[in-house]
Design a protein around this motif. Structure first.
Motif, PDB file in Angstrom:
ATOM      1  N   ILE A  46     -28.547 -22.663  -4.650  1.00  0.00           N
ATOM      2  CA  ILE A  46     -27.499 -23.601  -5.133  1.00  0.00           C
ATOM      3  C   ILE A  46     -26.428 -22.619  -5.959  1.00  0.00           C
ATOM      4  O   ILE A  46     -26.493 -20.826  -5.935  1.00  0.00           O
ATOM      5  N   ILE A  86     -20.020   0.971  -6.273  1.00  0.00           N
ATOM      6  CA  ILE A  86     -20.781   1.595  -5.121  1.00  0.00           C
ATOM      7  C   ILE A  86     -21.048   1.230  -3.858  1.00  0.00           C
ATOM      8  O   ILE A  86     -21.331   2.266  -3.435  1.00  0.00           O
ATOM      9  N   MET A  87     -20.161   0.534  -3.466  1.00  0.00           N
ATOM     10  CA  MET A  87     -20.225  -0.337  -1.809  1.00  0.00           C
ATOM     11  C   MET A  87     -19.008   0.138  -1.683  1.00  0.00           C
ATOM     12  O   MET A  87     -18.059  -0.624  -1.842  1.00  0.00           O
ATOM     13  N   HIS A 127     -23.890 -19.719 -16.429  1.00  0.00           N
ATOM     14  CA  HIS A 127     -23.821 -18.517 -16.518  1.00  0.00           C
ATOM     15  C   HIS A 127     -23.594 -17.925 -14.759  1.00  0.00           C
ATOM     16  O   HIS A 127     -24.271 -16.717 -14.564  1.00  0.00           O
ATOM     17  N   GLU A 165     -30.041 -10.354 -17.741  1.00  0.00           N
ATOM     18  CA  GLU A 165     -30.282 -11.601 -16.386  1.00  0.00           C
ATOM     19  C   GLU A 165     -30.167 -12.756 -16.843  1.00  0.00           C
ATOM     20  O   GLU A 165     -30.520 -13.054 -17.507  1.00  0.00           O
ATOM     21  N   GLN A 166     -29.326 -13.648 -16.667  1.00  0.00           N
ATOM     22  CA  GLN A 166     -28.663 -15.103 -16.815  1.00  0.00           C
ATOM     23  C   GLN A 166     -29.548 -15.693 -15.328  1.00  0.00           C
ATOM     24  O   GLN A 166     -28.960 -16.494 -15.069  1.00  0.00           O
ATOM     25  N   ASP A 167     -29.916 -15.012 -14.434  1.00  0.00           N
ATOM     26  CA  ASP A 167     -29.756 -15.874 -13.290  1.00  0.00           C
ATOM     27  C   ASP A 167     -31.363 -16.374 -12.668  1.00  0.00           C
ATOM     28  O   ASP A 167     -31.949 -14.892 -12.449  1.00  0.00           O
ATOM     29  N   TYR A 169     -27.979 -17.532  -2.775  1.00  0.00           N
ATOM     30  CA  TYR A 169     -28.257 -18.671  -3.716  1.00  0.00           C
ATOM     31  C   TYR A 169     -27.748 -20.274  -2.884  1.00  0.00           C
ATOM     32  O   TYR A 169     -27.088 -20.770  -2.647  1.00  0.00           O
ATOM     33  N   LEU A 228     -29.072  -2.074  -5.613  1.00  0.00           N
ATOM     34  CA  LEU A 228     -29.636  -0.964  -6.463  1.00  0.00           C
ATOM     35  C   LEU A 228     -30.932  -0.732  -6.750  1.00  0.00           C
ATOM     36  O   LEU A 228     -30.800   0.166  -8.106  1.00  0.00           O
ATOM     37  N   LEU A 240     -22.120 -10.105 -11.847  1.00  0.00           N
ATOM     38  CA  LEU A 240     -22.774  -9.153 -11.174  1.00  0.00           C
ATOM     39  C   LEU A 240     -22.438  -8.545  -9.320  1.00  0.00           C
ATOM     40  O   LEU A 240     -23.077  -7.367  -9.399  1.00  0.00           O
ATOM     41  N   ILE A 255     -30.240  -4.697 -16.076  1.00  0.00           N
ATOM     42  CA  ILE A 255     -29.427  -5.546 -15.920  1.00  0.00           C
ATOM     43  C   ILE A 255     -29.292  -4.860 -14.436  1.00  0.00           C
ATOM     44  O   ILE A 255     -29.383  -3.348 -14.651  1.00  0.00           O
ATOM     45  N   ARG A 256     -29.287  -5.508 -13.731  1.00  0.00           N
ATOM     46  CA  ARG A 256     -28.792  -5.390 -12.339  1.00  0.00           C
ATOM     47  C   ARG A 256     -27.676  -4.041 -12.909  1.00  0.00           C
ATOM     48  O   ARG A 256     -26.492  -4.494 -13.187  1.00  0.00           O
ATOM     49  N   TYR A 282     -20.533  -4.572  -7.368  1.00  0.00           N
ATOM     50  CA  TYR A 282     -21.257  -3.427  -6.513  1.00  0.00           C
ATOM     51  C   TYR A 282     -20.161  -2.996  -5.670  1.00  0.00           C
ATOM     52  O   TYR A 282     -19.692  -1.908  -4.919  1.00  0.00           O
ATOM     53  N   LYS A 340     -21.217 -15.508 -14.809  1.00  0.00           N
ATOM     54  CA  LYS A 340     -21.721 -13.749 -15.184  1.00  0.00           C
ATOM     55  C   LYS A 340     -21.973 -13.831 -14.067  1.00  0.00           C
ATOM     56  O   LYS A 340     -22.618 -11.620 -13.696  1.00  0.00           O
ATOM     57  N   ASN A 341     -22.896 -14.703 -13.497  1.00  0.00           N
ATOM     58  CA  ASN A 341     -23.765 -14.186 -11.965  1.00  0.00           C
ATOM     59  C   ASN A 341     -22.975 -13.529 -10.995  1.00  0.00           C
ATOM     60  O   ASN A 341     -23.024 -13.090 -10.288  1.00  0.00           O
ATOM     61  N   ILE A 397     -35.204 -20.450 -15.698  1.00  0.00           N
ATOM     62  CA  ILE A 397     -34.232 -18.927 -17.241  1.00  0.00           C
ATOM     63  C   ILE A 397     -34.449 -19.115 -18.336  1.00  0.00           C
ATOM     64  O   ILE A 397     -35.162 -20.267 -18.670  1.00  0.00           O
TER      65      ILE A 397
END
Lengths: 651, 196
Positions: free
Chosen positions: B28, B129-130, B45, A576-578, B26, A626, B52, A550-551, B56, B48-49, A516
């Motif tokens: 990793i 969302i879900m 990160h 994003e940072q993935d 993933y 989504l 994210l 971002i998602r 949902y 953060k992930n 990234i």
């Protein structure tokens, strides 16, 4: 009892014989086919042993394959616009394709070469030439992106390029067509004696890789075809094949093929450095573009350079020598020890191999048999090491393994021929399907070839794949060269027309491949690194949208107050940072490509709305569950509307 | 007894707990190291992930800071000070009391962690969302396990103590060991006194 024993013995013997037969059957039929398949089979989820960087020829790009599988991983845009990656379409990369002739959306990419340290591949960069509008590009292998392109002045048909010296001191670029230097209005028929060739030495900064056109060597008006660097004892020299030493300017297929021998030009670039240090150069006016992409600003800049240092080969002794070489030599290849220089005389059945030691001896003893435009011509017999006799028809290129063998492609007889360096005897030959041009052995142009595989790149495929209309794919073929005999393992299609390729062990590159871009390092002039900074700004008829993604949404995703006749810049930052979560964006009616934005990156596209209405934009890269919801609207009002700008997300 | 109260100080260096999330996408895994005063990414990160992913299903973002990040370090510093004071001054019986205090505090910490996890996994955004339901029709929660491994939708969640927790446990154990040694010594001493 005895009889039963005997019977049992016979039965057992027969059983053994029969089963033996069966084993043998398997050994001769099935195993051959399965062993080739096994050798190229890379199981799902496993990695190839080598990267191959294959030139795209008239596609202008560089493709990345895995060996031995022949799987295509990526097409890196270099000289041609690529709407998939917005290369040359977004505002950030348009400057990369700038030249002294303006923006050029295409070129013809021929010869990739991987950077070297101490004569071995180091996997930092790939360099490749643009043949048509002379340019050299640098691809950074930490990102697999083109990060620098420099135009070459005083050159035309930039073909004997882009070859690196042993420590990547220089990338070397030679002109194929000689032209008036500097360019001027003159009769074509007066070419002979008036046109010039130029050999350019582009220095590469050892720290940051920055390229700079250090100097050019002005040469007689021949055609300079291919080149390779000296290594080991011959480090400091660069060898170029020449043809059209007749200096013909028309019907070259005949008129350039009259001389029995042309030359390999041996250029002593260490001597050139001395002359530069002594000030024996002239600084001549020029105009060429130097384009640099920065991975922190995610933006390219183009600078026009206005002069170049020139050394005159005719006036500076010891700079260049000519080695007579039969029959319009094409490929110019140097073996891993640096002792042997192979001239592939393309109108010949033989290969000519010169000896560096003998060349130096002849120079020291001034055994010259003449001169051309003041450049000494050495005697053919004095520099010749040997000849690979009657090896095939139309030799083009030679690469080497680590066991002292040369592998030469023959275009006309359509084959690869293996021969022994030193004894010059042919030891094996394998057909190519069809009409092979270059071949590539990973590391085959270095002190340390990896051996193991050779890739032949063919000009014609005819019936090798399912037909696809008049235009069919070109093809590469993979050979196992680890044994005494070469074995054809695999055909695989290529992008555009492959000329040269460069291969390297994957381990030297893959650990350094970036995942990234850090958002905190984003220095783009219009970056929006947090949702708090999202805004839309009007400056007359220009509107700048500072947008994030971002998602799975854009911010803002509703924009009003845009008017017909506005020029709208969308500066979009992927928050994003993935790894492997790019987002795309495209706007209905925008006269440009999508953007494909990597995590942490900012890119810009321009939209000039022409019709009143509410127009949608959406994410083009299936980013998440989504993804289909990742979209937005822009309201476009009449040019005379008084509606103020407003923007929002989720209200 | 000196070493016992000092070992928990290593909680300021090593993580207390780790939650790791594995999924096919993933290779990793995503991971979060829980320190006594911080949540940290296992790889850059990761938090953060995780956020994210979790948004949902309506889970809250993992906060930058929670009140516990102030309370726990203070608690550790105070109990260490008490432990050292006991080690210097007090009767061996106090070693036992210190050990028990530490066990109680640790248990409270784990219970607090459980409460946070429960809230994190169950207090979902009604506009999520879900939405998933359990077979019995109740709203599905996404609480990571307190200890161990559990499958949550496409993720496999692992929750295990880390080096810091082991040092804390070792510190407490040393407190008890010191108590028993002290007890033995004092009995021998008493016997000696009696026989004399």
């Amino acid at each position: 009892m005895k009889n039963t024993h005997l019977l049992a013995g016979i039965l057992l013997g027969m059983a053994a014989f029969l089963s033996g037969c069966q084993d043998q059957g398997k050994g001769t039929n099935g195993a051959l086919a399965s062993s080739a398949a096994e050798k190229v089979y890379v199981a799902p989820g496993e990695h190839d042993e080598f990267y191959a960087f294959v030139s795209g020829g008239f596609s202008g790009q560089l493709s990345v394959y895995g060996l031995p599988s022949g799987r295509l991983f990526k097409v890196i845009p270099v000289f041609s616009q690529d709407p998939e990656k917005a290369w040359g379409y977004n505002e950030e990369t348009k400057p990369m394709l700038n030249t002294s002739h303006g923006f050029i959306p295409w070129d013809d990419a021929h010869h990739p070469d991987i950077s070297q340290t101490k004569g071995e591949l180091d996997g930092r960069y790939v360099f490749i030439n643009g043949n048509n509008t002379p340019r050299i590009a640098k691809i950074d292998l930490s990102v697999f992106e083109t990060t620098e392109i420099i135009e070459i002045p005083n050159s035309a048909g930039n073909h004997s390029s882009a070859f690196v010296t042993e420590n990547t001191e220089y990338v070397v670029a030679g002109t194929r067509f000689s032209v008036p230097v500097p360019q001027r209005d003159m009769p074509i028929a007066e070419a002979k004696g008036n046109f010039k060739g130029s050999l350019s030495f582009i220095s590469v900064d050892p720290e940051d890789g920055r390229m700079d056109l250090s100097f050019q060597i002005l040469m007689p008006g021949f055609d300079y075809d291919l080149a390779h660097p000296g290594r080991g004892a011959s480090h400091g020299w660069m060898f170029f094949t020449t043809y059209n030493t007749e200096e013909a300017n028309s019907l070259k297929e005949v008129n350039s093929s009259q001389n029995d021998k042309d030359f390999i030009a041996a250029v002593n670039w260490k001597k050139a450095e001395e002359y530069i240090a002594e000030g024996k150069f002239t600084t001549v006016p020029a105009n060429y573009a130097h384009n640099v992409y920065d991975d922190n600003t995610h933006t390219a800049t183009s600078t026009m350079k206005k002069e170049v240092r020139v050394l005159d080969a005719s006036a500076l002794p010891g700079l260049v020598y000519f080695l007579p070489t039969p029959k319009s030599p094409h490929g110019c290849d140097v073996d891993p020890t640096g002792e042997y220089i192979v001239g592939n005389g393309k109108l010949s059945a033989d290969l000519t191999v010169h000896s560096f030691t003998r060349m130096i001896d002849a120079i020291e003893n001034e055994k010259f048999e003449g001169e051309a435009y003041g450049i000494p011509i050495l005697s053919f017999e004095d520099v010749l090491a040997g000849t690979v006799k009657q090896a095939g028809l139309g030799p083009l290129h030679t690469e080497f393994d680590a066991q002292g063998n040369g592998y030469t492609t023959f275009f006309i007889s359509s084959e690869v021929v293996k021969w022994k360096v030193g004894t010059w005897e042919v030891v094996d030959r394998q057909p190519c399907y069809y009409s092979v041009g270059h071949l590539m052995i990973p590391g085959g142009n270095s002190r340390k070839p990896f051996g193991k595989y050779a890739v032949a790149m063919n000009k014609i495929t005819k019936d090798r794949y399912l037909p696809t209309g008049p235009e069919v794919t070109q093809s590469a073929q993979l050979y196992d060269i680890s044994g005494d005999k070469m074995e054809l393992l695999l055909d695989f299609p290529t992008i555009g027309e492959p000329h040269y390729a460069a291969g390297i062990a994957a381990d030297l590159i893959k650990e350094r491949s970036r995942k990234i871009f850090n958002l905190t390092d984003n220095k783009h002039a219009h970056a929006t690194t947090s949702d708090a900074d999202v805004k839309v700004v009007r400056d007359g008829k220009e509107v700048h949208v500072y947008m994030t993604m971002i998602r799975s949404h854009f911010n803002p995703d509703n924009i009003e107050g845009i008017k017909v006749g506005d020029k709208v810049y969308f500066h979009v930052t992927n928050l994003e940072q993935d790894y492997d979560v790019p987002h795309g964006v495209s706007m209905i009616g925008a006269n440009t490509s999508e953007l494909l934005i990597m995590p942490g990156q900012t890119e810009t596209f321009v939209w000039e709305p022409k019709q009143v209405g509410v127009w949608p934009f959406y994410c083009t890269d299936f980013c998440s569950a989504l993804h289909q919801e990742m979209q937005g609207y822009v309201r476009v009002s009449p040019a005379d509307s008084s509606l103020d700008l407003s923007w929002s997300l989720g209200e | 007894m000196f070493l016992g109260p000092l070992l928990p100080l290593l909680l300021f260096v090593f993580p207390l707990w780790n939650i790791t999330l594995e999924a096919p996408q993933y290779p990793i895994p995503l991971g979060m190291d829980i320190y006594i005063n911080d949540f940290a990414d296992t790889h850059p990160h990761d938090i953060k992930n995780i956020n994210l992913m979790n948004h949902y299903v309506g889970m809250k973002y993992i906060p930058d800071a929670i009140p516990e990040f102030k309370i726990f370090p203070a608690g550790i510093l105070i109990t260490t000070a008490i432990g050292l004071l006991i080690a210097f001054k007090a009767n061996y019986k106090w070693y036992l009391y210190w050990g028990i205090l530490m066990v109680l505090i640790s248990a409270a910490g784990i219970y607090d962690f459980y409460l946070w996890e429960h809230d994190y996994g169950h207090n979902l955004d009604p506009k999520a969302i879900m939405k998933f339901t359990n077979p019995d029709g109740s709203v599905m929660g996404f609480q990571p396990p307190l200890f161990g491994t559990r499958d949550i939708l496409n993720f496999r969640a692992h929750s295990y103590p880390q080096l810091g927790a082991f040092f804390l446990a070792a510190g407490i154990a040393l407190g008890f060991v010191a108590f028993f040694l002290g007890k033995k010594e004092s009995k021998q001493h008493q016997l000696l006194v009696k026989s004399a």
